[in-house]
Write an enzyme that holds these catalytic residues in place. Sequence first.
Site, short mmCIF file in Angstrom:
data_model
loop_
_atom_site.label_atom_id
_atom_site.label_comp_id
_atom_site.label_asym_id
_atom_site.label_seq_id
_atom_site.Cartn_x
_atom_site.Cartn_y
_atom_site.Cartn_z
N GLY A 138 -28.20 0.75 -20.74
CA GLY A 138 -28.08 2.12 -20.35
C GLY A 138 -28.07 2.95 -21.71
O GLY A 138 -28.58 4.12 -21.60
N ASP B 184 -18.14 -6.02 -25.30
CA ASP B 184 -19.23 -4.87 -25.08
C ASP B 184 -19.10 -4.56 -23.64
O ASP B 184 -18.17 -5.22 -22.58
CB ASP B 184 -20.35 -5.55 -25.20
CG ASP B 184 -21.60 -4.42 -25.08
OD1 ASP B 184 -21.14 -3.14 -25.05
OD2 ASP B 184 -22.82 -4.91 -25.31
N THR C 131 -22.15 -1.85 -27.88
CA THR C 131 -22.69 -0.30 -27.89
C THR C 131 -22.25 0.45 -26.55
O THR C 131 -22.37 0.00 -25.44
CB THR C 131 -24.18 -0.34 -28.07
OG1 THR C 131 -24.54 -1.04 -29.36
CG2 THR C 131 -24.64 1.02 -28.21
N THR D 14 -17.65 2.78 -23.74
CA THR D 14 -16.41 1.69 -23.73
C THR D 14 -16.24 1.06 -25.22
O THR D 14 -15.11 0.77 -25.52
CB THR D 14 -16.65 0.82 -22.56
OG1 THR D 14 -17.04 1.51 -21.55
CG2 THR D 14 -15.35 0.39 -22.03
N GLU E 94 -27.86 -6.33 -28.45
CA GLU E 94 -26.49 -6.86 -27.89
C GLU E 94 -26.67 -8.33 -27.26
O GLU E 94 -25.86 -9.15 -27.60
CB GLU E 94 -26.46 -5.93 -26.40
CG GLU E 94 -25.85 -4.58 -26.97
CD GLU E 94 -25.70 -3.62 -25.69
OE1 GLU E 94 -24.98 -2.52 -25.93
OE2 GLU E 94 -26.10 -3.88 -24.63
O1 LIG Z 1 -27.27 -0.31 -24.30
C1 LIG Z 1 -26.07 -0.05 -23.88
C2 LIG Z 1 -25.16 -1.01 -23.49
O2 LIG Z 1 -25.62 -1.89 -22.86
C3 LIG Z 1 -23.58 -0.46 -22.90
O3 LIG Z 1 -22.77 -1.54 -22.98
C4 LIG Z 1 -23.90 -0.10 -21.39
O4 LIG Z 1 -24.82 0.81 -21.11
C5 LIG Z 1 -22.37 0.66 -21.04
O5 LIG Z 1 -22.30 1.79 -21.55
P1 LIG Z 1 -20.81 2.80 -21.28
O6 LIG Z 1 -19.75 1.80 -21.95
O7 LIG Z 1 -21.24 3.86 -22.07
O8 LIG Z 1 -20.83 2.80 -19.73
#
Ligand SMILES: O=C[C@H](O)[C@H](O)[C@H](O)COP(=O)(O)O
Length: 220
Positions: free
Chosen positions: A97, A82, A29, A32, A104
């Site tokens: 985040g 992920d 999620t 990315t 996850e």
């Molecule tokens: O709950 C969210 C996940 O752990 C995401 O993998 C993490 O927050 C990174 O997100 P982003 O790719 O938007 O930085």
Amino acid sequence: MSMSQDEMKQAVARAAIEHVPAGIIGVGTGSTANYFIDELAHIKGRIDGAVASSVATAERLKKHGIRVIDLNEAGEMEVYVDGADEITRHMAMIKGGGGALTREKIVAACAKKFVCIVDQTKLVDVLGKFPLPIEVIPMARSYVARQLVKLGGNPVLRAGFTTDNGNVILDVHGLNILDPVALETELNQIVGVVTNGLFARRGADVCLMGTPEGVQTLTR
Ligand SMILES: O=C[C@H](O)[C@H](O)[C@H](O)COP(=O)(O)O
């Protein structure tokens, strides 16, 4: 050549496609992971479907016509892909985040290989500058917060946010996480904690890191 953070995220998402086997894949999620889902759409004929780690991911997969499979039907998967909020060279991560940490961690546990996709801003020597997300049963919020203060953290309730599981998130500031495995284990012992955002006991197996010079591959 200068490259934006989004361009680096896109590049690692594209590189992660090489790690996608036939069969069922676990999908994370976040921004990315969203780029990864968009890339997955190009090769959807090669896979049987995907297990989603959040409602948002399930919706994006479906929008691309990728079959979403219930985890209980999927069994063990070869790969989970992920992002992360922070990652060390030892492959320990902070995640959550976006608040999706519990699902996850569950989907990751069902995969043989965790492929982490990040841009270079996520690589750190010591975890903890990014506030550590902890999913908590709502009635336990104050109790858990007091325990976190005893551990040296400064927990802040994520205002107006409810997880896919109906719980709240405490973001813990001020932690300098020198032993992520020990802290992950200790946090799991606090009653009322559903999941903490340290992915260290089961960290990443491969990290694809986007840099302006190209995608680097880090392993344990
Ligand atoms: O709950 C969210 C996940 O752990 C995401 O993998 C993490 O927050 C990174 O997100 P982003 O790719 O938007 O930085």
